[in-house]
Design an enzyme around this catalytic site. Structure first.
Site, PDB file in Angstrom:
ATOM      1  CE  LYS A 202      -1.335   1.888   0.607  1.00 29.02           C
ATOM      2  NZ  LYS A 202      -2.232   1.224   1.270  1.00 29.02           N
ATOM      3  CE  LYS A 256       1.306  -0.875   1.618  1.00 27.38           C
ATOM      4  NZ  LYS A 256       0.021  -0.830   2.279  1.00 27.38           N
TER       5      LYS A 256
END
Ligand code: PBG
Length: 332
Positions: A202, A256
């Protein structure tokens, strides 16, 4: 790849592209409703479907409306939804205890959906930002986001979500050691079948802007998340984070944002072979919607093309706000 192509004109790549039937036969990847996880926002109230201004077509649902949406998702064949709570600003504190309250909005929503549609998998978000007076994913002391104390809080949050019936826990906080701590707690409390999809790769991204509006964290957030989320310049660090989270007991891993990080999707799938997901985040959704609303792109085609890219890059599935729309198209 073997170089087995005969020179032109014996090889003409346009031959198998020449009809829809041939294109279907040689298509390498497919997008299916099975690949979709639908992120949804939930808030207090009854009969509420509140539009999120920066995400046209996306709503914050009260629990009763969420249940209706969950039924629709299940009827469309979508395997999972992912719940994100909008917390009233007056309930946010520096210590974030609402995060592990068994009756907080997220836990009530999990119970309601699992009661109504038990076959639909429910994924959660584990991070303190919706409950935090300063908008951070972790507990802040003297301006520092403290790691180990945050992990203890996240473990309590994870156990309450498991107790509420969650199928997939989604730690999105980026603290070190959280996957191992959660896995150990789940095992010792008898939740041996609760899965973890780690937000492993992330990045500290500006593409999350509209989401922070949706959960009401934008105005609260002081500073940025660069001391815990990965620098967008770093590929090897992201791979090491994925390896670490798998070794600590994650069942599935996520990259992400999505489209700007497709290289990581491919890297992660090739390196570990684990179930790999991408999150097509709020900013990606908003960009497609904005351009489509202006008539600059064909929104539906770009939506489908963007989702196919994740399959081509090796992802098993995608978290996407487009899920119900795509499902309707794929179902014909
Ligand atoms: C927070 C969280 C974020 C998203 C999912 N969980 C935002 C952030 O890290 O600031 C972003 C999702 C999106 O942009 O659609 N823990």
């Amino acid at each position: 790849m073997r170089n087995s192509q005969a020179p032109f004109p014996r090889t003409r790549f346009r031959r198998p592209r020449s009809s829809a039937a041939l294109r279907a036969l040689v298509r390498e990847n497919r997008l299916s409703v099975d690949d979709l996880i639908w992120p949804v926002f939930v808030r207090e109230g009854t009969g509420v479907e509140e539009p999120v201004a920066s995400m046209p077509g996306v709503f914050r649902f009260s629990v009763d409306c969420l249940v209706k949406a969950a039924r629709e998702a299940h009827a469309l064949g979508i395997p999972a939804i992912c719940l994100f709570p909008y917390t009233d600003p007056s309930l946010k504190t520096e210590t974030c205890e609402i995060a592990w309250d068994p009756d907080n909005i997220a836990n009530r929503a999990i119970r309601a959906v699992k009661d109504a549609v038990p076959e639909l998998a429910v994924m959660t978000d584990i991070a303190l930002d919706p409950y935090n007076a300063n908008g951070h994913d972790g507990i802040v002391r003297d301006g520092i986001i403290v790691n180990d104390e945050t992990v203890e809080a996240l473990v309590k949050m994870a156990l309450e979500q498991a107790r509420a019936g969650a199928d997939i826990l989604g730690p999105s906080d980026m603290m070190d050691g959280r996957i191992g701590a959660m896995r150990a707690a789940l095992e010792s409390d008898g939740f041996t079948d609760v899965t973890i999809m780690s937000y492993a790769a992330k990045f500290a991204s500006a593409y999350y802007g509209p989401f922070r509006d949706a959960v009401g964290a934008s105005s609260a957030l002081k500073g940025d998340k660069k001391t815990y989320q990965i620098d967008p310049a770093n590929r090897l660090e992201a791979l090491r984070c994925v390896e670490r989270d798998l070794s600590e007991g994650a069942d599935m891993v996520m990259v992400k944002p999505g489209l700007p990080y497709l290289d990581l999707c491919r890297d992660v799938k090739d390196a570990f072979g684990a179930p790999t997901f991408a999150y097509q985040v709020s900013g990606e959704y908003a960009m497609i919607e904005a351009a489509a609303a202006n008539g600059w792109i064909d929104g539906e085609k770009v939506m489908l093309e963007s989702l196919m890219s994740f399959r081509r890059a090796g992802c098993d599935g995608v978290l996407t706000y487009f899920a119900p729309r795509v499902a309707r198209i794929l179902n014909g």
